[in-house]
Design a protein around this motif. Structure first.
Motif, PDB file in Angstrom:
ATOM      1  N   ASP A 186      18.113 -29.206  17.156  1.00 30.06           N
ATOM      2  CA  ASP A 186      18.863 -28.384  16.370  1.00 30.06           C
ATOM      3  C   ASP A 186      20.381 -29.001  16.184  1.00 30.06           C
ATOM      4  OD1 ASP A 186      17.379 -26.107  16.558  1.00 30.06           O
ATOM      5  OD2 ASP A 186      18.179 -25.180  18.315  1.00 30.06           O
ATOM      6  N   LEU A 187      20.735 -29.869  17.419  1.00 27.63           N
ATOM      7  CA  LEU A 187      21.871 -30.804  17.039  1.00 27.63           C
ATOM      8  C   LEU A 187      21.897 -31.697  16.169  1.00 27.63           C
ATOM      9  CD1 LEU A 187      24.852 -31.399  18.051  1.00 27.63           C
ATOM     10  CD2 LEU A 187      23.804 -32.847  20.062  1.00 27.63           C
ATOM     11  N   ALA A 188      20.723 -32.470  16.012  1.00 21.34           N
ATOM     12  CA  ALA A 188      20.340 -33.255  15.026  1.00 21.34           C
ATOM     13  C   ALA A 188      20.706 -32.869  13.672  1.00 21.34           C
ATOM     14  CB  ALA A 188      19.300 -34.134  15.444  1.00 21.34           C
ATOM     15  N   ASN A 189      19.984 -31.614  13.367  1.00 20.35           N
ATOM     16  CA  ASN A 189      20.056 -31.056  12.229  1.00 20.35           C
ATOM     17  C   ASN A 189      21.341 -30.595  11.899  1.00 20.35           C
ATOM     18  OD1 ASN A 189      17.585 -30.492  10.405  1.00 20.35           O
ATOM     19  ND2 ASN A 189      16.704 -29.303  12.194  1.00 20.35           N
ATOM     20  N   GLN A 190      22.034 -30.240  12.767  1.00 21.07           N
ATOM     21  CA  GLN A 190      23.533 -29.794  12.400  1.00 21.07           C
ATOM     22  C   GLN A 190      24.469 -30.973  12.053  1.00 21.07           C
ATOM     23  OE1 GLN A 190      24.904 -27.581  15.916  1.00 21.07           O
ATOM     24  NE2 GLN A 190      23.340 -26.142  15.855  1.00 21.07           N
ATOM     25  N   THR A 191      24.327 -32.022  12.834  1.00 21.03           N
ATOM     26  CA  THR A 191      24.775 -33.156  12.519  1.00 21.03           C
ATOM     27  C   THR A 191      24.441 -33.834  11.131  1.00 21.03           C
ATOM     28  OG1 THR A 191      25.058 -33.825  14.859  1.00 21.03           O
ATOM     29  CG2 THR A 191      25.362 -35.467  13.221  1.00 21.03           C
ATOM     30  N   ALA A 192      23.163 -33.648  10.871  1.00 25.89           N
ATOM     31  CA  ALA A 192      22.598 -34.107   9.508  1.00 25.89           C
ATOM     32  C   ALA A 192      23.381 -33.606   8.279  1.00 25.89           C
ATOM     33  CB  ALA A 192      21.390 -34.450   9.271  1.00 25.89           C
ATOM     34  N   ASN A 193      23.334 -32.244   8.518  1.00 21.85           N
ATOM     35  CA  ASN A 193      23.840 -31.263   7.430  1.00 21.85           C
ATOM     36  C   ASN A 193      25.046 -31.389   7.335  1.00 21.85           C
ATOM     37  OD1 ASN A 193      21.316 -29.965   7.071  1.00 21.85           O
ATOM     38  ND2 ASN A 193      21.759 -28.402   8.526  1.00 21.85           N
ATOM     39  N   TYR A 194      26.014 -31.704   8.420  1.00 18.97           N
ATOM     40  CA  TYR A 194      27.536 -31.796   8.283  1.00 18.97           C
ATOM     41  C   TYR A 194      27.898 -33.203   7.307  1.00 18.97           C
ATOM     42  CZ  TYR A 194      32.148 -33.273   9.920  1.00 18.97           C
ATOM     43  OH  TYR A 194      33.717 -33.881   9.704  1.00 18.97           O
ATOM     44  N   LEU A 195      27.045 -34.366   7.840  1.00 14.94           N
ATOM     45  CA  LEU A 195      27.199 -35.482   7.092  1.00 14.94           C
ATOM     46  C   LEU A 195      26.961 -35.595   5.871  1.00 14.94           C
ATOM     47  CD1 LEU A 195      25.725 -37.968   9.915  1.00 14.94           C
ATOM     48  CD2 LEU A 195      28.230 -37.470   9.188  1.00 14.94           C
ATOM     49  N   ARG A 196      25.862 -34.638   5.397  1.00 20.92           N
ATOM     50  CA  ARG A 196      25.495 -34.504   4.051  1.00 20.92           C
ATOM     51  C   ARG A 196      26.611 -33.757   3.116  1.00 20.92           C
ATOM     52  NH1 ARG A 196      20.262 -33.610   5.685  1.00 20.92           N
ATOM     53  NH2 ARG A 196      20.374 -31.543   6.091  1.00 20.92           N
ATOM     54  N   LYS A 197      27.371 -32.861   3.714  1.00 22.45           N
ATOM     55  CA  LYS A 197      28.410 -32.079   3.170  1.00 22.45           C
ATOM     56  C   LYS A 197      29.627 -32.905   2.858  1.00 22.45           C
ATOM     57  CE  LYS A 197      26.686 -27.407   4.520  1.00 22.45           C
ATOM     58  NZ  LYS A 197      27.013 -26.248   5.375  1.00 22.45           N
ATOM     59  N   ALA A 198      29.775 -33.727   4.096  1.00 26.80           N
ATOM     60  CA  ALA A 198      30.991 -34.541   4.084  1.00 26.80           C
ATOM     61  C   ALA A 198      30.969 -35.666   2.946  1.00 26.80           C
ATOM     62  CB  ALA A 198      31.325 -35.341   5.543  1.00 26.80           C
ATOM     63  N   SER A 199      29.557 -36.091   2.695  1.00 29.32           N
ATOM     64  CA  SER A 199      29.640 -37.363   1.662  1.00 29.32           C
ATOM     65  C   SER A 199      29.716 -36.745   0.549  1.00 29.32           C
ATOM     66  CB  SER A 199      28.391 -38.053   1.963  1.00 29.32           C
ATOM     67  OG  SER A 199      27.119 -37.150   1.760  1.00 29.32           O
ATOM     68  N   ARG A 200      29.567 -35.401   0.114  1.00 23.68           N
ATOM     69  CA  ARG A 200      29.676 -34.922  -1.234  1.00 23.68           C
ATOM     70  C   ARG A 200      31.043 -35.204  -1.927  1.00 23.68           C
ATOM     71  NH1 ARG A 200      26.209 -29.641  -0.116  1.00 23.68           N
ATOM     72  NH2 ARG A 200      24.403 -30.314   0.057  1.00 23.68           N
TER      73      ARG A 200
END
Length: 216
Positions: free
Chosen positions: A202-216
């Motif tokens: 769950d933590l890995a998923n949350q981190t990946a989602n955050y990084l994807r949003k931050a890179s937009r």
């Protein structure tokens, strides 16, 4: 009881058994208690207590016992992970020593030690940034553990491989390995451990989602 036998058994905690072993100077009991504690700490990725227990045991006895290979395995995994996390050379040296010890043990039994050596080598390759060799060794450990029916060690290899993949930004592939680990832990009956793997996923998923949003 139809046999007239009192079957009541007084259960002891690990700490109580450890105190009994110290008080009675029972080295066999001490050996078994420490292995059990190292087992639990290593599987829950609590690596400093593993190395403390290994040092405590090595100071308390020089006798060789059949299950000493568990000390090699658990201390090796723990030291190599600590070496990567802390960059301290002392952990690297302990990890490399245990890789060499497991290599010697492999000469006596491929069945018992192949998957363990592969996993130790995977962690050492990861520490040395030899990523192709690390992946191959993680995969070899999983295959060997499955072949030799060490399903709990297959779960551990899947988990550590999954963590390696997540830490190296191969999130989807890592989550697949972590899910494999989680399923095998459940099959083994280690539900608390399986829950811990789910929390990491769950933590890995949350981190990946955050990084994807931050890179937009």
């Amino acid at each position: 009881d139809s046999c007239g036998i009192d079957a009541a058994i007084e259960l002891k905690t690990n700490n109580e058994l450890f105190q009994i072993a110290e008080h009675t100077q029972n080295s066999l009991l001490m050996h078994n208690v420490i292995i059990n504690q190292m087992y639990v700490h290593c599987y829950f990725r609590e690596y400093l207590p593993v190395t403390d227990l290994a040092e405590k045991y090595q100071m308390s006895t020089r006798a060789k016992r059949v299950l000493d290979f568990y000390f090699v395995f658990f201390e090796g995994i723990s030291a190599l992970c600590l070496a990567r996390d802390t960059k301290q050379d002392k952990w690297r040296k302990i990890g490399e020593k245990n890789v060499n010890s497991m290599t010697q043990l492999l000469e006596y039994s491929t069945w018992n030690f192949e998957n363990k050596l592969d996993l130790l080598q995977a962690e050492l390759h990861y520490l040395n940034n030899h990523h192709n060799m690390a992946e191959l060794s993680y995969q070899a450990s999983i295959v060997s553990a499955r072949k030799h029916r060490f399903y709990h060690e297959e779960a551990l290899a899947c988990e550590l491989y999954g963590i390696y993949l997540v830490e190296n930004k191969m999130i989807a592939k890592g989550l697949e390995q972590l899910q494999n680990a989680r399923e095998k832990y459940v099959k083994w009956g280690a539900t608390k451990k399986a829950d811990g793997v789910k929390d990491f996923m769950d933590l890995a998923n949350q981190t990946a989602n955050y990084l994807r949003k931050a890179s937009r």
